[in-house]
Design a protein around this motif. Structure first.
Motif, PDB file in Angstrom:
ATOM      1  N   ALA A 179      42.865  51.120  79.839  1.00 32.87           N
ATOM      2  CA  ALA A 179      43.612  50.772  81.057  1.00 32.87           C
ATOM      3  C   ALA A 179      43.532  49.277  81.348  1.00 32.87           C
ATOM      4  O   ALA A 179      44.502  48.672  81.823  1.00 32.87           O
ATOM      5  N   LEU A 180      42.394  48.676  81.037  1.00 37.51           N
ATOM      6  CA  LEU A 180      42.214  47.235  81.279  1.00 37.51           C
ATOM      7  C   LEU A 180      43.083  46.422  80.323  1.00 37.51           C
ATOM      8  O   LEU A 180      43.700  45.429  80.714  1.00 37.51           O
ATOM      9  N   ARG A 181      43.137  46.864  79.055  1.00 36.93           N
ATOM     10  CA  ARG A 181      44.004  46.177  78.078  1.00 36.93           C
ATOM     11  C   ARG A 181      45.461  46.260  78.511  1.00 36.93           C
ATOM     12  O   ARG A 181      46.196  45.278  78.482  1.00 36.93           O
ATOM     13  N   LEU A 182      45.881  47.469  78.911  1.00 36.43           N
ATOM     14  CA  LEU A 182      47.279  47.666  79.311  1.00 36.43           C
ATOM     15  C   LEU A 182      47.608  46.841  80.557  1.00 36.43           C
ATOM     16  O   LEU A 182      48.709  46.291  80.674  1.00 36.43           O
ATOM     17  N   ALA A 183      46.652  46.723  81.461  1.00 34.26           N
ATOM     18  CA  ALA A 183      46.874  45.934  82.678  1.00 34.26           C
ATOM     19  C   ALA A 183      47.038  44.451  82.363  1.00 34.26           C
ATOM     20  O   ALA A 183      47.708  43.724  83.098  1.00 34.26           O
ATOM     21  N   ALA A 184      46.421  43.993  81.263  1.00 35.49           N
ATOM     22  CA  ALA A 184      46.488  42.572  80.891  1.00 35.49           C
ATOM     23  C   ALA A 184      47.752  42.242  80.092  1.00 35.49           C
ATOM     24  O   ALA A 184      48.042  41.077  79.837  1.00 35.49           O
ATOM     25  N   ASP A 242      51.571  41.657  78.823  1.00 34.49           N
ATOM     26  CA  ASP A 242      52.933  41.298  79.217  1.00 34.49           C
ATOM     27  C   ASP A 242      53.926  42.187  78.477  1.00 34.49           C
ATOM     28  O   ASP A 242      55.034  42.413  78.944  1.00 34.49           O
ATOM     29  N   ASP A 286      49.093  49.717  71.385  1.00 31.54           N
ATOM     30  CA  ASP A 286      48.407  50.822  72.059  1.00 31.54           C
ATOM     31  C   ASP A 286      48.733  52.155  71.402  1.00 31.54           C
ATOM     32  O   ASP A 286      49.816  52.337  70.832  1.00 31.54           O
TER      33      ASP A 286
END
Length: 200
Positions: free
Chosen positions: A167-172, A174, A135
Motif C-alpha cells: 500500500a505504501l509503494r502504491l501510494a508513492a 505516479d 505491482d
C-alpha cells in the motif's frame, strides 16, 4: 534534460522485466542497488573507509565487506548501520551522478533509476520527476520467486514482509503497471504506453 523516472516494485513483481523493456525502447538505466553493492565488493570504493571505521576484521579475505559480521554489529548497535550508510551513500550518489552525466552526454531522453528501496529510503523522491511502480498480488510474487529460485514459499513471504508495504509503494506511485495475468506481449504493450508518457 532527460526525464528522470524512478522504478520500483516488490520481489517477483516483474520490475526487472519492465526495466529491460524500457531500455529496449531507448531509456538509460541506472541501477542504484548494483552501484551500492559494487562499493562494498572486493576493491570497492567503500572498503578502505569501512576498514578504517570498523576495523580490518569487517573485510573478508578477498577484500569485500563481511556482510554477516556487519549484520551482527548493526543488530547489536543500530548506530553502526547509520555509520555504514554515511560511508556508502555519498559514494553511491557520486557514481549515480557520473552515470547521469554520461547518459545526458549520450543524448538519452529518459533515465530510469532502478531503486528497490525507493519508498523506504525517503531521499530519492526529490530527485525524480515520476515514480513508476510495478505491482501484482502477493501470492503471484511468491509463485514467481519460488519458480525461479530455490527459496521456499515461507522464505519469500518473509522477504516480502521485510520490504515496504504494498500500500505504501502504491501510494508513492505516479504510475502503476499492474503485472497480473499478463502475457509478455501484453506487458510490453502496457510498458510502451507508459514509455510514451516519458518521452520515449
Amino acid at each position: 534534460m532527460p526525464r528522470r523516472i524512478g522504478l520500483t516494485g516488490g520481489i517477483g513483481s516483474g520490475k526487472s522485466t519492465v526495466l529491460a523493456m524500457l531500455q529496449a525502447l531507448g531509456a538509460a538505466a541506472i541501477d542504484a542497488d548494483a552501484i551500492s553493492r559494487a562499493t562494498t565488493a572486493p576493491g570497492g570504493a567503500a572498503i578502505p573507509l569501512i576498514a578504517q571505521r570498523f576495523g580490518a576484521d569487517f573485510i573478508t579475505a578477498d577484500g569485500a565487506l563481511d556482510r554477516a559480521r556487519m549484520r551482527e554489529r548493526a543488530y547489536a548497535q543500530p548506530q553502526a548501520r547509520r555509520e555504514l550508510e554515511q560511508i556508502i551513500h555519498p559514494l553511491v550518489g557520486a557514481e549515480v551522478q557520473r552515470q547521469v552525466e554520461a547518459a545526458q552526454a549520450a543524448g538519452a531522453r529518459c533515465i530510469v533509476f532502478d531503486i528497490p528501496l525507493l519508498v523506504e529510503s525517503g531521499r530519492w523522491r526529490a530527485q525524480l520527476e515520476r515514480v513508476l511502480v510495478v505491482d501484482c498480488e502477493p501470492e503471484t510474487q511468491v509463485a514467481r520467486v519460488v519458480a525461479r529460485s530455490a527459496l521456499a514459499p515461507e522464505e519469500v513471504r518473509a522477504i516480502i514482509a521485510a520490504q515496504a508495504p504494498r500500500a505504501l509503494r502504491l501510494a508513492a506511485a505516479d504510475l502503476v503497471i499492474c503485472n497480473e495475468g499478463l502475457s509478455l506481449e501484453a506487458l510490453r504493450n502496457v510498458v510502451e504506453q507508459a514509455a510514451r508518457s516519458f518521452g520515449l
